[in-house]
Design a protein around this motif. Sequence first.
Motif, mmCIF file in Angstrom:
data_model
loop_
_atom_site.group_PDB
_atom_site.id
_atom_site.type_symbol
_atom_site.label_atom_id
_atom_site.label_comp_id
_atom_site.label_asym_id
_atom_site.label_seq_id
_atom_site.Cartn_x
_atom_site.Cartn_y
_atom_site.Cartn_z
ATOM 1 N N GLY A 1 -14.600 -4.288 18.271
ATOM 2 C CA GLY A 1 -13.518 -4.282 17.306
ATOM 3 C C GLY A 1 -13.657 -5.365 16.256
ATOM 4 N N PHE A 2 -12.559 -5.603 15.558
ATOM 5 C CA PHE A 2 -12.517 -6.584 14.472
ATOM 6 C C PHE A 2 -11.247 -7.403 14.624
ATOM 7 C CE2 PHE A 2 -10.955 -7.842 10.267
ATOM 8 C CZ PHE A 2 -12.063 -8.500 9.740
ATOM 9 N N VAL A 3 -11.362 -8.731 14.512
ATOM 10 C CA VAL A 3 -10.197 -9.610 14.629
ATOM 11 C C VAL A 3 -10.147 -10.540 13.428
ATOM 12 C CG1 VAL A 3 -9.041 -11.391 15.989
ATOM 13 C CG2 VAL A 3 -10.242 -9.529 17.152
ATOM 14 N N LEU A 4 -9.017 -10.530 12.726
ATOM 15 C CA LEU A 4 -8.775 -11.413 11.594
ATOM 16 C C LEU A 4 -7.664 -12.386 11.960
ATOM 17 C CD1 LEU A 4 -9.054 -12.256 8.591
ATOM 18 C CD2 LEU A 4 -7.377 -10.469 8.046
ATOM 19 N N ALA B 1 0.047 -13.251 -0.850
ATOM 20 C CA ALA B 1 -0.688 -13.548 0.377
ATOM 21 C C ALA B 1 -0.979 -12.271 1.160
ATOM 22 C CB ALA B 1 0.097 -14.526 1.242
ATOM 23 N N ASP B 2 0.002 -11.378 1.202
ATOM 24 C CA ASP B 2 -0.199 -10.147 1.965
ATOM 25 C C ASP B 2 -1.350 -9.316 1.398
ATOM 26 O OD1 ASP B 2 1.263 -9.730 -0.321
ATOM 27 O OD2 ASP B 2 2.634 -8.267 0.559
ATOM 28 N N HIS B 3 -1.473 -9.294 0.068
ATOM 29 C CA HIS B 3 -2.570 -8.545 -0.548
ATOM 30 C C HIS B 3 -3.919 -9.171 -0.218
ATOM 31 C CE1 HIS B 3 0.289 -6.092 -2.720
ATOM 32 N NE2 HIS B 3 0.851 -7.177 -3.241
ATOM 33 N N LYS B 4 -3.960 -10.499 -0.179
ATOM 34 C CA LYS B 4 -5.206 -11.192 0.168
ATOM 35 C C LYS B 4 -5.601 -10.915 1.611
ATOM 36 C CE LYS B 4 -4.406 -14.947 -3.137
ATOM 37 N NZ LYS B 4 -4.121 -16.400 -3.309
ATOM 38 N N VAL B 5 -4.614 -10.868 2.483
ATOM 39 C CA VAL B 5 -4.903 -10.584 3.901
ATOM 40 C C VAL B 5 -5.391 -9.147 4.060
ATOM 41 C CG1 VAL B 5 -3.937 -10.440 6.222
ATOM 42 C CG2 VAL B 5 -3.265 -12.317 4.724
ATOM 43 N N ILE B 6 -4.752 -8.226 3.356
ATOM 44 C CA ILE B 6 -5.170 -6.820 3.418
ATOM 45 C C ILE B 6 -6.601 -6.674 2.912
ATOM 46 C CG2 ILE B 6 -4.770 -4.538 2.415
ATOM 47 C CD1 ILE B 6 -1.749 -5.187 2.533
ATOM 48 N N GLU B 7 -6.937 -7.405 1.850
ATOM 49 C CA GLU B 7 -8.296 -7.359 1.316
ATOM 50 C C GLU B 7 -9.293 -7.882 2.342
ATOM 51 O OE1 GLU B 7 -10.878 -9.041 -2.518
ATOM 52 O OE2 GLU B 7 -8.742 -9.470 -2.331
ATOM 53 N N ALA B 8 -8.944 -8.993 3.022
ATOM 54 C CA ALA B 8 -9.829 -9.553 4.046
ATOM 55 C C ALA B 8 -9.953 -8.612 5.244
ATOM 56 C CB ALA B 8 -9.307 -10.911 4.502
ATOM 57 N N LEU C 1 4.025 -2.756 8.846
ATOM 58 C CA LEU C 1 4.386 -1.394 8.460
ATOM 59 C C LEU C 1 3.463 -0.836 7.382
ATOM 60 C CD1 LEU C 1 8.298 -1.641 8.376
ATOM 61 C CD2 LEU C 1 6.831 -0.771 10.215
ATOM 62 N N ARG C 2 2.817 -1.724 6.635
ATOM 63 C CA ARG C 2 1.914 -1.280 5.574
ATOM 64 C C ARG C 2 0.474 -1.128 6.029
ATOM 65 N NH1 ARG C 2 1.993 -4.993 0.900
ATOM 66 N NH2 ARG C 2 2.899 -6.572 2.255
ATOM 67 N N GLY D 1 -12.791 -2.062 20.643
ATOM 68 C CA GLY D 1 -12.924 -1.306 19.405
ATOM 69 C C GLY D 1 -11.741 -1.409 18.463
ATOM 70 N N MET D 2 -10.648 -2.044 18.898
ATOM 71 C CA MET D 2 -9.457 -2.126 18.055
ATOM 72 C C MET D 2 -9.634 -3.117 16.913
ATOM 73 S SD MET D 2 -6.316 -2.026 20.826
ATOM 74 C CE MET D 2 -5.073 -2.222 19.551
ATOM 75 N N ARG D 3 -8.859 -2.880 15.848
ATOM 76 C CA ARG D 3 -8.807 -3.800 14.710
ATOM 77 C C ARG D 3 -7.487 -4.567 14.792
ATOM 78 N NH1 ARG D 3 -12.010 -3.093 10.491
ATOM 79 N NH2 ARG D 3 -10.360 -3.573 8.993
ATOM 80 N N VAL D 4 -7.583 -5.906 14.815
ATOM 81 C CA VAL D 4 -6.418 -6.754 15.096
ATOM 82 C C VAL D 4 -6.246 -7.821 14.019
ATOM 83 C CG1 VAL D 4 -5.364 -8.331 16.786
ATOM 84 C CG2 VAL D 4 -6.795 -6.420 17.575
ATOM 85 N N VAL D 5 -4.987 -8.055 13.622
ATOM 86 C CA VAL D 5 -4.649 -9.167 12.741
ATOM 87 C C VAL D 5 -3.769 -10.125 13.534
ATOM 88 C CG1 VAL D 5 -3.591 -9.906 10.576
ATOM 89 C CG2 VAL D 5 -4.700 -7.672 10.716
#
Length: 226
Positions: A95-98, A123-130, A169-170, A66-70
């Motif tokens: 869960g979700f894995v990106l 890039a960080d904003h694009k990853v957060i959006e995905a 951290l974000r 169930g965890m969300r992972v990047v």
Amino acid sequence: MTAPPRKSGLKVRVKTARGRTVGQARWLQRQLNDPYVQAAKSEGWRSRAAYKLIELDEKYKLLKPGMRVVDLGAAPGGWTQVAVKRVKAGDAAGGFVLGVDINPVDPIVGATLMQQDFLAEDADHKVIEALGGKADLVLSDMAAPATGHRQTDHIRIMMLCEAALDFALRVLNPGGAFVAKVLRGGTENELLNTMKRDFRTVRHVKPPASRADSAESYVIATGFRG
């Protein structure tokens, strides 16, 4: 618990033939005689690095259904494969894995994959959006191409680790965790002290699957204060 692969009693020797240099022959011989490489092939993992995450998870219980992972620096996909299996990504209540990497990654059932230079602008904003929300665990096995100059290589990988930490951290939920590759060289202790401000527990570990002659190790920060 997964036992470490056993070494075969037979050793393959590689000659410097067919245009191979001595260094190339030595690398190939190490690969052919590496029990983790052999086990990865037989068990369907894309790289021997999968066992590093497996060993870290079995000791520190990082991945739960169930965890969300990047997964930053995902190519060729070994860590992403492990994360998908252990958080049950793709299942109805899983869960979700990106997985994110500057290089393309072949599709992995259950994972969302993104080709992106993580150090590029925005890039960080694009990853957060995905990602589409918060994460419970941020993994970073990112590594810059080796230059052969130890201090330069150390600085470059620590820069990647710091970028991954800033991202974590974000996006982390309170109680979340962060795992990242570092190299021995001195400044990793400064990074550990920085993480101790934002996480309840911070460890510096070297899993058995990391080669003994490698300077790499991993920082594991758990209990994000939010």
